[in-house]
Design an enzyme around this catalytic site. Structure first.
Site, PDB file in Angstrom:
ATOM      1  N   GLY A  92      64.574 129.807 -57.257  1.00  0.00           N
ATOM      2  CA  GLY A  92      64.544 129.392 -55.861  1.00  0.00           C
ATOM      3  C   GLY A  92      64.932 130.533 -54.957  1.00  0.00           C
ATOM      4  O   GLY A  92      64.772 131.704 -55.304  1.00  0.00           O
ATOM      5  N   SER A  93      65.481 130.191 -53.795  1.00  0.00           N
ATOM      6  CA  SER A  93      65.739 131.209 -52.775  1.00  0.00           C
ATOM      7  C   SER A  93      67.046 131.959 -53.030  1.00  0.00           C
ATOM      8  O   SER A  93      67.923 131.475 -53.749  1.00  0.00           O
ATOM      9  CB  SER A  93      65.790 130.543 -51.402  1.00  0.00           C
ATOM     10  OG  SER A  93      66.908 129.691 -51.349  1.00  0.00           O
TER      11      SER A  93
ATOM     12  N   CYS B 288      56.507 133.335 -55.096  1.00  0.00           N
ATOM     13  CA  CYS B 288      57.605 134.318 -55.052  1.00  0.00           C
ATOM     14  C   CYS B 288      57.080 135.735 -55.189  1.00  0.00           C
ATOM     15  O   CYS B 288      57.609 136.670 -54.601  1.00  0.00           O
ATOM     16  CB  CYS B 288      58.615 134.018 -56.149  1.00  0.00           C
ATOM     17  SG  CYS B 288      57.861 133.865 -57.767  1.00  0.00           S
TER      18      CYS B 288
ATOM     19  N   GLU C  60      66.154 133.458 -60.864  1.00  0.00           N
ATOM     20  CA  GLU C  60      64.785 133.877 -60.514  1.00  0.00           C
ATOM     21  C   GLU C  60      64.615 133.601 -59.029  1.00  0.00           C
ATOM     22  O   GLU C  60      64.392 132.456 -58.627  1.00  0.00           O
ATOM     23  CB  GLU C  60      63.763 133.081 -61.337  1.00  0.00           C
ATOM     24  CG  GLU C  60      63.829 133.324 -62.833  1.00  0.00           C
ATOM     25  CD  GLU C  60      63.379 134.717 -63.235  1.00  0.00           C
ATOM     26  OE1 GLU C  60      62.770 135.441 -62.426  1.00  0.00           O
ATOM     27  OE2 GLU C  60      63.669 135.111 -64.389  1.00  0.00           O
TER      28      GLU C  60
END
Ligand code: NAD
Length: 483
Positions: free
Chosen positions: A233-234, A289, A255
């Site tokens: 995620g962020s 991403c 990640e």
């Protein structure tokens, strides 16, 4: 559909059974292509989470997966792959509607998920330790053991394939797993539970719970009952999770986001580059991403590349994902507003809008495919992850300058080089600060190629054999033979 959907409500997969969660709370799921309410999803609260944690621990302690013959675990995973493919048509339509992506992309996610189960199922009986020579008086060897309970938090951009990317190696290694689905599009992922149920994965070995990140997600990662955190995620959420992990000293895999650059040298095959640009920044409306968020172009071909990029963007078909257009909506009004805001601010720092630049005047959360030219590499739009269909083009004069600009953000997920010069391709690939470098084709690679970041893009690797070793820990066994 068994218990997965009841009275139009998508439920939680709790240790092999389907439950509604605590106190009747639900999450409303919207179709970003039409802004219509699509479905409701039962929300798991503290009580359901505690049941999942207990069931995961009990399953691990019983050795449901860890003590299964490794080859049998591999066959079980192959059955999961079959069930995922069986559900793909139905699941892809739900995923397409809830995420806004094309039907084809949603089908690809289910296919990729099936492939992860086949790939990691195939290596479940090949997680081999080492024998270490210590001379005649000792026997020494290492074994790889599963962590125990793996807590996995999944983002909304590829909920099904990313969940499978982490769940498959986790199962192959013998862990129990609890997945927290993304609140914006949890339904396709919940269907993975159906595949696990049909394949008869032991009850308790996997739970898939729906809930809000700051509530259910935060509780899950803070629990002292988990042995590992896998987060995709962020950056801000990753940082919050790392703080929680520090409290319990829980190993974590991160990640996170990116701001990846493609370098287009003067000898590049431009047709090939433009094809890569289309998938690189417009696939899934740029909500990837590893999107091609920046393009660095040699000054001698700069005007030509900007013109062709604008032509590409202006020619894309735009529609609801079910119609399989070139370009689809972004996930939410909030995401669209943020993309529009960063894009319009870019103009104030000298960027030129070569194509798009605003939302589209139609129902659904559509941002026009956007090309920003003359972008200052130090400006906000070139430094922050936008997570939408917007790329930034900047000219360069020398190879060294291109590498410096490409490496000049806090991220380092992927990078790309477009050139016919083999030596320059290798040289640049070595110097680029990224977990993966694509040469002459953005997104080259597949489920077997390791993927992950450096810097604020995170640490640890997913995909490929390398990822498997994120789901085990090494134990050394040293035996004295002295009698
Ligand atoms: P996000 O960080 O907002 O949310 C990701 C997940 O975390 C969601 O399930 C959310 O509910 C959960 N969450 C939120 N707050 C939490 C908390 N305090 N504790 C625990 N869980 C919490 O990210 P997003 O908007 O869903 O996804 C987009 C981001 O993900 C982008 O930055 C993108 O680059 C990144 N991403 C990275 C990869 C990769 O492999 N590196 C892949 C896909 C997406």
């Amino acid at each position: 559909m068994n218990g997965f959907l009841k009275d139009g409500l998508a439920r939680n997969f709790l240790a092999g059974t389907w439950v509604e969660g605590d106190g009747g709370a639900t999450i409303a799921v919207e179709d970003p292509g039409s802004e219509e309410h699509l479905a409701d999803c039962a929300q798991a609260g503290e009580e359901t989470l505690n049941k999942a944690l207990s069931a995961a621990r009990a399953s691990f302690d019983r050795g449901d997966l860890a003590d299964m013959q490794p080859s049998a675990r591999g066959r079980l995973m192959a059955r999961v792959a079959v069930e995922i493919r069986d559900l793909a048509a139905e699941g892809a339509e739900l995923l397409c509607r809830e995420s806004g992506k094309t039907l084809e992309a949603a089908q690809d996610e289910f296919e990729e998920a099936a492939q992860y189960f086949e790939y990691y199922g195939g290596v479940a009986d090949k997680i081999e330790g080492k024998s270490i020579p210590l001379g005649p008086d000792y026997a020494d060897y290492t074994v790889y053991e599963p962590f125990g309970v793996s807590a996995q938090i999944v983002p909304w951009n590829f909920p099904v394939s990313i969940a499978a990317r982490s769940l498959a190696p986790s199962i192959a290694a013998g862990n129990s797993t609890i997945i927290k689905s993304p609140e914006l599009d949890p339904i396709g992922l919940a269907m993975l539970g159906l595949a696990l149920e049909r394949a008869e994965v032991p009850n308790g070995a996997v739970s898939i719970l729906n809930g809000i990140g700051s509530d259910l997600g935060a509780r899950l990662v803070a629990s002292s009952e988990i042995d590992q955190i896998v987060f995709t995620g962020s950056v801000p959420t990753g940082q919050a999770i790392l703080h929680a992990a520090a409290e319990t000293v829980t190993p974590s895999l991160m990640e996170l986001g990116g701001k990846s650059a493609a370098i287009v040298f003067e000898d590049a095959n431009l047709d090939g580059f433009i094809a890569s640009l289309q998938s690189g920044i417009f696939y899934n409306a740029g909500q990837v991403c590893s999107a091609m968020a920046r393009v660095l172009v040699h000054r001698s071909i700069y005007d030509q590349v900007v013109e062709r990029a604008a032509e590409l963007s202006n020619g894309l078909s735009i529609d609801h994902g079910l119609k399989n257009p070139d370009h689809t909506p972004v996930i939410s009004e909030q995401q669209l507003s943020r993309i529009e805001e960063i894009t319009s601010m870019a103009r104030q720092t000298g960027a030129r809008v070569a194509a798009g630049g605003t939302r589209l005047d139609r129902r659904g959360y559509f941002m026009a495919p956007t090309i920003l030219a003359d972008v200052d590499p130090a400006s906000r739009v070139a430094q922050e992850e936008i997570f939408g269909p917007v790329t930034c083009i900047t000219p360069f004069d020398t190879e060294a300058e291109a590498i410096a600009i490409a490496n000049g953000t806090e991220f380092g997920l992927v990078a790309g080089v477009f050139t016919r010069d083999l030596a320059r391709a290798h040289r640049s690939a070595r110097k680029l600060r990224a977990g993966q470098v694509f040469v002459n084709e953005w997104f080259a690679g597949g489920i077997s190629t390791p993927f992950g970041g450096v810097g604020k893009s995170g640490f640890g690797r997913e995909k490929g054999l390398e990822a498997l070793y994120n789901y085990v820990r090494t134990k050394n066994i040293a035996i004295s033979l002295k009698g």
